[in-house]
Structure formats: C-alpha cells, structure tokens
Design a protein around this motif. Structure first.
Motif, PDB file in Angstrom:
ATOM      1  N   SER A   1       2.039  -5.613 -11.791  1.00  0.00           N
ATOM      2  CA  SER A   1       0.844  -6.339 -11.366  1.00  0.00           C
ATOM      3  C   SER A   1       0.821  -6.430  -9.842  1.00  0.00           C
ATOM      4  O   SER A   1       1.832  -6.188  -9.181  1.00  0.00           O
ATOM      5  CB  SER A   1       0.846  -7.745 -11.961  1.00  0.00           C
ATOM      6  OG  SER A   1      -0.274  -8.471 -11.544  1.00  0.00           O
ATOM      7  N   TYR A   2      -0.339  -6.815  -9.323  1.00  0.00           N
ATOM      8  CA  TYR A   2      -0.451  -7.099  -7.890  1.00  0.00           C
ATOM      9  C   TYR A   2       0.040  -8.506  -7.586  1.00  0.00           C
ATOM     10  O   TYR A   2       0.111  -8.901  -6.435  1.00  0.00           O
ATOM     11  CB  TYR A   2      -1.901  -6.918  -7.418  1.00  0.00           C
ATOM     12  CG  TYR A   2      -2.289  -5.465  -7.343  1.00  0.00           C
ATOM     13  CD1 TYR A   2      -1.881  -4.666  -6.280  1.00  0.00           C
ATOM     14  CD2 TYR A   2      -3.048  -4.889  -8.350  1.00  0.00           C
ATOM     15  CE1 TYR A   2      -2.215  -3.332  -6.218  1.00  0.00           C
ATOM     16  CE2 TYR A   2      -3.392  -3.545  -8.290  1.00  0.00           C
ATOM     17  CZ  TYR A   2      -2.984  -2.777  -7.226  1.00  0.00           C
ATOM     18  OH  TYR A   2      -3.309  -1.457  -7.168  1.00  0.00           O
TER      19      TYR A   2
ATOM     20  N   TYR B   1       2.397  -4.176  -4.760  1.00  0.00           N
ATOM     21  CA  TYR B   1       2.364  -3.925  -6.197  1.00  0.00           C
ATOM     22  C   TYR B   1       3.761  -4.184  -6.741  1.00  0.00           C
ATOM     23  O   TYR B   1       4.731  -3.574  -6.307  1.00  0.00           O
ATOM     24  CB  TYR B   1       1.928  -2.486  -6.482  1.00  0.00           C
ATOM     25  CG  TYR B   1       1.620  -2.229  -7.928  1.00  0.00           C
ATOM     26  CD1 TYR B   1       0.504  -2.776  -8.521  1.00  0.00           C
ATOM     27  CD2 TYR B   1       2.463  -1.449  -8.706  1.00  0.00           C
ATOM     28  CE1 TYR B   1       0.215  -2.552  -9.860  1.00  0.00           C
ATOM     29  CE2 TYR B   1       2.188  -1.216 -10.039  1.00  0.00           C
ATOM     30  CZ  TYR B   1       1.061  -1.769 -10.600  1.00  0.00           C
ATOM     31  OH  TYR B   1       0.775  -1.553 -11.922  1.00  0.00           O
TER      32      TYR B   1
ATOM     33  N   CYS C   1       2.586 -12.661 -12.423  1.00  0.00           N
ATOM     34  CA  CYS C   1       1.986 -11.965 -13.573  1.00  0.00           C
ATOM     35  C   CYS C   1       2.882 -10.827 -14.058  1.00  0.00           C
ATOM     36  O   CYS C   1       3.008 -10.607 -15.260  1.00  0.00           O
ATOM     37  CB  CYS C   1       0.612 -11.410 -13.218  1.00  0.00           C
ATOM     38  SG  CYS C   1      -0.650 -12.671 -13.066  1.00  0.00           S
ATOM     39  N   ALA C   2       3.505 -10.126 -13.131  1.00  0.00           N
ATOM     40  CA  ALA C   2       4.402  -9.031 -13.511  1.00  0.00           C
ATOM     41  C   ALA C   2       5.597  -9.584 -14.294  1.00  0.00           C
ATOM     42  O   ALA C   2       5.955  -9.062 -15.353  1.00  0.00           O
ATOM     43  CB  ALA C   2       4.876  -8.267 -12.282  1.00  0.00           C
TER      44      ALA C   2
END
Length: 124
Positions: free
Chosen positions: A61-62, A99, A66-67
């Motif tokens: 994710s950016y 990223y 979230c990643a």
C-alpha cells in the motif's frame, strides 16, 4: 442499457467490499494489539511449536499501516495463528510518494498440552 445496470451493481459491490475490508482490517488491528496474533521477525516464537506453515503472505500500500494490517488480515483469513519472518520494504518514487511492502510466513501453532505445563505457568 445492459451496461447501465451492470454499472450500478458494480458500484454497490465496491461499497460492500470496502465495508468488509474495513471490518477485516479493524479485526486484524485489534488482534495484533491485544497480543492474540503475534507478528515477529524471528523464524520461531519462544514457547510455541509450529504445527503447520500456511505460506507466504504479503501486504502492499501507499500507507504503511494499511500494508501491515492488510498482511495481518490476509494471514487471519487463511487461518493463521501468527506471522514469523516478518520483513518490510519501502520504495521511494520520483514524485515523492512512498510504496510500502511487507511480507512474512503465516503459521499455525500446536495446541497447548495441559500435561506439559510447568508449575510456574499454571500458577500465573
């Protein structure tokens, strides 16, 4: 005319998917913070035996949060008890954005055997 109906269904499906994804990520976050789902950089977790290796899971994710929670949610979705060998990378793009990628190995634990508990662990 058929494409008009399909477009509406897709929009509704996307909204439903976003709601599910939000609940999924929130569940992963709660499990991690309460200690019910460990994520470690080491190849083992002290005091626990690995029953089964489910495989590599990843999150991208950016946004770093979230990643990470996407990775955790993916592992929970396949029935994992923990992630071992956690690693993360950040790619810097010329436009200034970042990223985030993270990955690890999803595993399940052997069930606790009450007969093998020590006196100290029973007292706690």
């Amino acid at each position: 005319m058929l494409s008009l109906f399909t477009g509406t269904e897709r929009k509704q499906k996307r909204q439903t998917d976003e709601i599910k994804r939000g609940k999924r990520m929130q569940n992963a976050k709660e499990m991690f913070f309460t200690g019910k789902f460990p994520v470690v950089t080491t190849p083992t977790i002290k005091g626990r035996r690995i029953k089964r290796v489910l495989g590599l899971v990843s999150g991208r994710s950016y946004d770093s949060e979230c990643a990470f929670y996407g990775l955790t949610a993916s592992a929970i979705d396949i029935g994992a008890d923990a992630i071992i060998g956690y690693q993360e990378n950040v790619a810097f793009h010329p436009d200034g954005s970042k990223y985030f990628s993270c990955y690890g190995t999803a595993i399940t634990f052997e069930p606790d055997d009450p007969k093998k508990r020590t006196r100290r662990s029973v007292m706690q």
